[in-house]
Design a protein around this motif. Structure first.
Motif, PDB file in Angstrom:
ATOM      1  N   GLU A   1       0.819  -1.215   0.000  1.00 39.39           N
ATOM      2  CA  GLU A   1       0.000   0.000   0.000  1.00 39.39           C
ATOM      3  C   GLU A   1       0.853   1.264   0.000  1.00 39.39           C
ATOM      4  O   GLU A   1       0.498   2.258  -0.620  1.00 39.39           O
ATOM      5  CB  GLU A   1      -0.952   0.002   1.198  1.00 39.39           C
ATOM      6  CG  GLU A   1      -2.086  -0.981   1.041  1.00 39.39           C
ATOM      7  CD  GLU A   1      -3.010  -1.015   2.246  1.00 39.39           C
ATOM      8  OE1 GLU A   1      -4.101  -1.584   2.091  1.00 39.39           O
ATOM      9  OE2 GLU A   1      -2.648  -0.508   3.311  1.00 39.39           O
TER      10      GLU A   1
ATOM     11  N   ALA B   1     -10.070   7.253  -2.264  1.00 39.57           N
ATOM     12  CA  ALA B   1      -8.672   7.218  -1.866  1.00 39.57           C
ATOM     13  C   ALA B   1      -8.236   8.605  -1.409  1.00 39.57           C
ATOM     14  O   ALA B   1      -8.568   9.600  -2.031  1.00 39.57           O
ATOM     15  CB  ALA B   1      -7.803   6.761  -3.030  1.00 39.57           C
TER      16      ALA B   1
ATOM     17  N   SER C   1       1.201  -0.953  -8.642  1.00 37.25           N
ATOM     18  CA  SER C   1      -0.239  -1.073  -8.850  1.00 37.25           C
ATOM     19  C   SER C   1      -0.705  -2.518  -8.729  1.00 37.25           C
ATOM     20  O   SER C   1      -1.886  -2.772  -8.556  1.00 37.25           O
ATOM     21  CB  SER C   1      -0.621  -0.527 -10.232  1.00 37.25           C
ATOM     22  OG  SER C   1       0.021  -1.266 -11.237  1.00 37.25           O
ATOM     23  N   HIS C   2       0.262  -3.466  -8.807  1.00 37.76           N
ATOM     24  CA  HIS C   2      -0.135  -4.874  -8.679  1.00 37.76           C
ATOM     25  C   HIS C   2       1.086  -5.691  -8.274  1.00 37.76           C
ATOM     26  O   HIS C   2       2.222  -5.366  -8.585  1.00 37.76           O
ATOM     27  CB  HIS C   2      -0.776  -5.281 -10.023  1.00 37.76           C
ATOM     28  CG  HIS C   2      -0.300  -6.522 -10.642  1.00 37.76           C
ATOM     29  ND1 HIS C   2       0.625  -6.540 -11.646  1.00 37.76           N
ATOM     30  CD2 HIS C   2      -0.645  -7.812 -10.426  1.00 37.76           C
ATOM     31  CE1 HIS C   2       0.825  -7.786 -12.020  1.00 37.76           C
ATOM     32  NE2 HIS C   2       0.073  -8.572 -11.294  1.00 37.76           N
TER      33      HIS C   2
ATOM     34  N   LYS D   1      -4.022  -2.494  -6.976  1.00 33.74           N
ATOM     35  CA  LYS D   1      -4.565  -1.168  -6.683  1.00 33.74           C
ATOM     36  C   LYS D   1      -5.172  -0.645  -7.973  1.00 33.74           C
ATOM     37  O   LYS D   1      -4.715  -0.988  -9.064  1.00 33.74           O
ATOM     38  CB  LYS D   1      -3.446  -0.192  -6.283  1.00 33.74           C
ATOM     39  CG  LYS D   1      -2.820  -0.443  -4.962  1.00 33.74           C
ATOM     40  CD  LYS D   1      -1.827   0.691  -4.704  1.00 33.74           C
ATOM     41  CE  LYS D   1      -0.766   0.306  -3.731  1.00 33.74           C
ATOM     42  NZ  LYS D   1       0.286   1.308  -3.586  1.00 33.74           N
TER      43      LYS D   1
END
Length: 143
Positions: A14, A42, A19-20, A34
């Motif tokens: 996080e 967010a 993103s992954h 994400k």
């Protein structure tokens, strides 16, 4: 893999710009993703710098020394219209010196300075109304 380790991996993910991410260990497979674009839910952090005018910067860096009114009333520079003012620009003021009068409820109150310095500016016109804690006189440092 322990639960604490999984929590740490999620926190690191996080906080990262990824993103992954996929992770396999033995028969355990973890896949984290994400959204590619920030969602409305967010949190978005934005730092905005607003330049201040030079006048405001000067006031903040060097605060004025003022003598303030201890009460609400009418400001007078002298005891009577015929008398000379208690202080004028350029005069040296010591703690306890009378600097003006404030009339409140038909009572004339001598206002004494709680600071010392040289009178740089008189902020209030003779006969004007003043508020509680309103700046009356600006003092400068004594040389």
């Amino acid at each position: 893999m322990e639960t604490n380790q999984i929590r740490e991996i999620i926190e690191i993910f996080e906080a990262s710009g990824l993103s992954h991410m996929e992770l396999e260990e033995g028969n355990l497979k973890i896949r984290l993703e994400k959204p590619a674009t920030p969602s409305m839910n967010a949190p978005v952090t934005q730092i905005v710098h607003t330049p201040m005018p030079k006048e405001v910067e000067k006031v903040k860096t060097k605060e004025k020394i003022t003598v303030n009114s201890p009460l609400v009333g009418t400001f007078y520079r002298a005891k009577s219209p015929k008398d000379k003012p208690y202080v004028q620009v350029g005069d040296v003021v010591h703690v306890g010196d009378v600097i003006c009068m404030v009339e409140a409820m038909k009572t004339m109150n001598e206002i004494q300075s709680d600071k010392e310095g040289i009178v740089k500016e008189i902020l209030v016109e003779d006969g004007s109304m003043v508020e509680f804690d309103q700046a009356l006189i600006v003092l400068g440092e004594m040389e």
